[in-house]
Design a protein around this motif. Structure first.
Motif, PDB file in Angstrom:
ATOM      1  N   UNK A   7       1.032  -1.227   0.133  1.00  0.00           N
ATOM      2  CA  UNK A   7       0.101  -0.177  -0.140  1.00  0.00           C
ATOM      3  C   UNK A   7       0.880   1.384  -0.072  1.00  0.00           C
ATOM      4  N   UNK A   8       0.264   2.487  -0.199  1.00  0.00           N
ATOM      5  CA  UNK A   8       0.847   3.621  -0.199  1.00  0.00           C
ATOM      6  C   UNK A   8       2.015   3.948   0.666  1.00  0.00           C
ATOM      7  N   UNK A   9       1.561   3.828   1.997  1.00  0.00           N
ATOM      8  CA  UNK A   9       2.579   4.344   2.914  1.00  0.00           C
ATOM      9  C   UNK A   9       3.850   3.325   2.984  1.00  0.00           C
ATOM     10  N   UNK A  10       3.733   2.103   2.593  1.00  0.00           N
ATOM     11  CA  UNK A  10       4.790   1.258   2.478  1.00  0.00           C
ATOM     12  C   UNK A  10       5.839   1.777   1.497  1.00  0.00           C
ATOM     13  N   UNK A  11       5.369   1.955   0.124  1.00  0.00           N
ATOM     14  CA  UNK A  11       6.067   2.413  -0.900  1.00  0.00           C
ATOM     15  C   UNK A  11       6.788   3.647  -0.571  1.00  0.00           C
ATOM     16  N   UNK A  12       5.941   4.750   0.055  1.00  0.00           N
ATOM     17  CA  UNK A  12       6.544   6.043   0.299  1.00  0.00           C
ATOM     18  C   UNK A  12       7.495   6.077   1.308  1.00  0.00           C
ATOM     19  N   UNK A  13       7.532   5.443   2.503  1.00  0.00           N
ATOM     20  CA  UNK A  13       8.676   5.175   3.392  1.00  0.00           C
ATOM     21  C   UNK A  13       9.868   4.617   2.465  1.00  0.00           C
ATOM     22  N   UNK A 115     -10.766  -0.585  -5.041  1.00  0.00           N
ATOM     23  CA  UNK A 115     -11.699   0.190  -4.427  1.00  0.00           C
ATOM     24  C   UNK A 115     -10.978   1.161  -3.277  1.00  0.00           C
ATOM     25  N   UNK A 116      -9.541   1.086  -3.417  1.00  0.00           N
ATOM     26  CA  UNK A 116      -8.842   1.977  -2.691  1.00  0.00           C
ATOM     27  C   UNK A 116      -7.757   3.127  -3.356  1.00  0.00           C
ATOM     28  N   UNK A 117      -7.982   4.321  -2.866  1.00  0.00           N
ATOM     29  CA  UNK A 117      -7.208   5.182  -3.604  1.00  0.00           C
ATOM     30  C   UNK A 117      -5.604   5.139  -2.969  1.00  0.00           C
ATOM     31  N   UNK A 118      -4.758   4.442  -3.466  1.00  0.00           N
ATOM     32  CA  UNK A 118      -3.421   4.285  -3.122  1.00  0.00           C
ATOM     33  C   UNK A 118      -2.546   5.576  -3.291  1.00  0.00           C
ATOM     34  N   UNK A 119      -2.696   6.689  -2.215  1.00  0.00           N
ATOM     35  CA  UNK A 119      -2.056   8.014  -2.378  1.00  0.00           C
ATOM     36  C   UNK A 119      -2.237   8.740  -1.275  1.00  0.00           C
ATOM     37  N   UNK A 120      -1.325   9.864  -1.265  1.00  0.00           N
ATOM     38  CA  UNK A 120      -1.529  10.688  -0.089  1.00  0.00           C
ATOM     39  C   UNK A 120      -2.791  11.507   0.077  1.00  0.00           C
ATOM     40  N   UNK A 121      -3.382  11.483  -1.263  1.00  0.00           N
ATOM     41  CA  UNK A 121      -4.834  12.422  -1.273  1.00  0.00           C
ATOM     42  C   UNK A 121      -5.950  11.409  -0.381  1.00  0.00           C
ATOM     43  N   UNK A 122      -5.745  10.043  -0.004  1.00  0.00           N
ATOM     44  CA  UNK A 122      -6.588   9.268   0.482  1.00  0.00           C
ATOM     45  C   UNK A 122      -6.679   9.663   1.950  1.00  0.00           C
ATOM     46  N   UNK A 123      -7.775  10.167   2.475  1.00  0.00           N
ATOM     47  CA  UNK A 123      -8.099  10.841   3.827  1.00  0.00           C
ATOM     48  C   UNK A 123      -7.387   9.802   4.728  1.00  0.00           C
ATOM     49  N   UNK A 124      -7.533   8.325   4.673  1.00  0.00           N
ATOM     50  CA  UNK A 124      -6.936   7.359   5.477  1.00  0.00           C
ATOM     51  C   UNK A 124      -5.356   7.639   5.700  1.00  0.00           C
TER      52      UNK A 124
END
Length: 144
Positions: A7-13, A115-124
């Motif tokens: 997911x996004x946080x893992x790639x970002x880190x 169904x999941x936005x994999x990006x920093x723009x996702x409020x999650x």
């Protein structure tokens, strides 16, 4: 080739810690869409001419990059019609919750997978309370 599902946080880190990259939306979008490791996505974008360390890609280069990488990793693509000018939230409501889509916003690229936005723009991931209102330029469906 082994598929990688992160997911996004893992790639970002990983991009921040190991590559020192902070402007890497296209690298993450490619990694998520084509199920690649961080390193494979980073190098694929670099080889394809993407500015991996200095911002995203231009609107006109976006379509060319996605098609080139899809061919390289044995995926197919098709443009989703009637999405230009709508907000990101409106487009996400219209897209199928099954499947993968690369979404190009002015100056930014993100991926909508299952169904999941994999990006920093996702409020999650961002901690924001409101849904993203960015204007969409193009949406590309990615499939095998």
């Amino acid at each position: 080739m082994k598929k990688v599902y992160k997911h996004y946080p893992e790639y970002h880190r990983e991009l921040v810690d190991y590559y020192g990259s902070t402007n890497h939306c296209t690298v993450i979008a490619v990694a998520v869409a084509f199920c690649l490791s961080t390193g494979k996505a980073y190098n694929a974008c670099k080889i394809a001419g993407e500015r991996v360390d200095n911002g995203g890609i231009g609107y006109f280069k976006y379509d060319e990059l996605v098609k080139q990488l899809a061919k390289r990793f044995n995926y197919k693509t098709e443009n989703v019609k009637e999405t230009a000018g709508k907000t990101l939230t409106q487009v996400m409501r219209e897209l199928s919750s099954k499947g993968t889509y690369i979404i190009n916003i002015s100056g930014h690229t993100c991926t909508y997978r299952n169904g999941v936005l994999e990006d920093w723009t996702n409020p999650k991931y961002s901690g924001r309370r409101s849904q993203p209102r960015h204007r969409v330029q193009t949406v590309t469906r990615v499939y095998e």
